[in-house]
Design a protein around this motif. Sequence first.
Motif, PDB file in Angstrom:
ATOM      1  N   LEU A  74       0.795  -1.227   0.071  1.00 49.14           N
ATOM      2  CA  LEU A  74      -0.002  -0.050  -0.049  1.00 49.14           C
ATOM      3  C   LEU A  74       0.918   1.278   0.088  1.00 49.14           C
ATOM      4  O   LEU A  74       2.096   1.186   0.487  1.00 49.14           O
ATOM      5  N   THR A  75       0.139   2.294  -0.766  1.00 49.09           N
ATOM      6  CA  THR A  75       1.219   3.594  -0.636  1.00 49.09           C
ATOM      7  C   THR A  75       0.949   4.315   0.494  1.00 49.09           C
ATOM      8  O   THR A  75      -0.306   3.893   1.251  1.00 49.09           O
ATOM      9  N   THR A  76       1.564   5.344   0.808  1.00 48.14           N
ATOM     10  CA  THR A  76       1.234   6.087   2.092  1.00 48.14           C
ATOM     11  C   THR A  76      -0.128   6.854   1.792  1.00 48.14           C
ATOM     12  O   THR A  76      -0.997   7.143   2.860  1.00 48.14           O
ATOM     13  N   GLU A  77      -0.567   7.121   0.671  1.00 46.71           N
ATOM     14  CA  GLU A  77      -1.776   7.861   0.548  1.00 46.71           C
ATOM     15  C   GLU A  77      -2.948   6.790   0.598  1.00 46.71           C
ATOM     16  O   GLU A  77      -3.860   7.164   1.385  1.00 46.71           O
ATOM     17  N   MET A  78      -2.767   5.780   0.389  1.00 45.11           N
ATOM     18  CA  MET A  78      -3.629   4.584   0.711  1.00 45.11           C
ATOM     19  C   MET A  78      -3.956   4.504   2.374  1.00 45.11           C
ATOM     20  O   MET A  78      -4.876   4.197   2.687  1.00 45.11           O
ATOM     21  N   ILE A  79      -2.749   4.312   2.920  1.00 47.00           N
ATOM     22  CA  ILE A  79      -2.597   4.171   4.281  1.00 47.00           C
ATOM     23  C   ILE A  79      -3.291   5.262   4.953  1.00 47.00           C
ATOM     24  O   ILE A  79      -3.910   5.309   6.003  1.00 47.00           O
ATOM     25  N   ARG A  80      -2.993   6.505   4.646  1.00 46.44           N
ATOM     26  CA  ARG A  80      -3.652   7.743   5.167  1.00 46.44           C
ATOM     27  C   ARG A  80      -5.240   7.485   5.122  1.00 46.44           C
ATOM     28  O   ARG A  80      -5.796   7.823   5.873  1.00 46.44           O
ATOM     29  N   ALA A  81      -5.747   7.029   4.033  1.00 47.25           N
ATOM     30  CA  ALA A  81      -7.194   6.979   3.907  1.00 47.25           C
ATOM     31  C   ALA A  81      -7.530   5.981   4.793  1.00 47.25           C
ATOM     32  O   ALA A  81      -8.615   6.150   5.208  1.00 47.25           O
ATOM     33  N   ILE A  82      -7.188   4.954   5.069  1.00 44.02           N
ATOM     34  CA  ILE A  82      -7.727   3.726   5.854  1.00 44.02           C
ATOM     35  C   ILE A  82      -7.184   3.644   7.589  1.00 44.02           C
ATOM     36  O   ILE A  82      -7.939   3.077   8.332  1.00 44.02           O
ATOM     37  N   LEU A  83      -6.213   4.434   7.889  1.00 44.89           N
ATOM     38  CA  LEU A  83      -5.490   4.155   9.038  1.00 44.89           C
ATOM     39  C   LEU A  83      -6.543   4.579  10.046  1.00 44.89           C
ATOM     40  O   LEU A  83      -6.363   4.134  11.115  1.00 44.89           O
ATOM     41  N   PRO A  84      -7.448   5.755   9.977  1.00 46.11           N
ATOM     42  CA  PRO A  84      -8.045   5.808  11.127  1.00 46.11           C
ATOM     43  C   PRO A  84      -9.279   4.904  11.436  1.00 46.11           C
ATOM     44  O   PRO A  84      -9.810   4.896  12.519  1.00 46.11           O
ATOM     45  N   TYR A  85      -9.243   3.928  10.290  1.00 49.68           N
ATOM     46  CA  TYR A  85     -10.260   3.028  10.744  1.00 49.68           C
ATOM     47  C   TYR A  85      -9.864   1.662  11.061  1.00 49.68           C
ATOM     48  O   TYR A  85     -10.505   0.815  11.155  1.00 49.68           O
ATOM     49  N   LEU A  86      -8.586   1.542  11.562  1.00 52.02           N
ATOM     50  CA  LEU A  86      -8.098   0.329  11.655  1.00 52.02           C
ATOM     51  C   LEU A  86      -8.179  -0.034  13.018  1.00 52.02           C
ATOM     52  O   LEU A  86      -7.614   0.918  13.963  1.00 52.02           O
ATOM     53  N   SER A  87      -8.517  -1.118  13.715  1.00 49.67           N
ATOM     54  CA  SER A  87      -8.400  -1.329  15.110  1.00 49.67           C
ATOM     55  C   SER A  87      -7.657  -2.184  15.568  1.00 49.67           C
ATOM     56  O   SER A  87      -7.521  -2.669  16.963  1.00 49.67           O
ATOM     57  N   GLY A  88      -6.887  -2.797  14.635  1.00 49.58           N
ATOM     58  CA  GLY A  88      -6.033  -3.697  14.987  1.00 49.58           C
ATOM     59  C   GLY A  88      -5.474  -4.598  13.724  1.00 49.58           C
ATOM     60  O   GLY A  88      -5.943  -4.197  12.706  1.00 49.58           O
TER      61      GLY A  88
END
Length: 127
Positions: free
Chosen positions: A57-71
Amino acid sequence: MKIGELARRTGVPTRLLRYYEEQDLLHPDRGENGYRAYGEAAVRDVQQIRGLLDSGLTTEMIRAILPYLSGPDEIILPAEHLTPETAALLQDHIDRIQARIDCLARNRDRLSGYLAAVRPRENAARR
């Protein structure tokens, strides 16, 4: 904890931790002296970031989903928060992963076929 402690606990160099901050992936507090201060959750966040980067994943994709990761194994992304742009980014990545899997499977099959064809000759030559 300071950045050096986070680096030690995660195995990620401080240079990369600063980069993650520049990419809006980490959000440390700042002390009066300007030093970064990370909470305990930053260890898990960095581990997740590393895992997602390692998966391609790119940092752009990670930035988009990181707030929704719970583990490490769970993404909680309510449908109303999944923008068309984020969905397109994720689908493109899924398609690239599948293309790599297909290529690897073809190469595995070709190499296995080659070995199967060569091995009987090797065994006959040894006799």
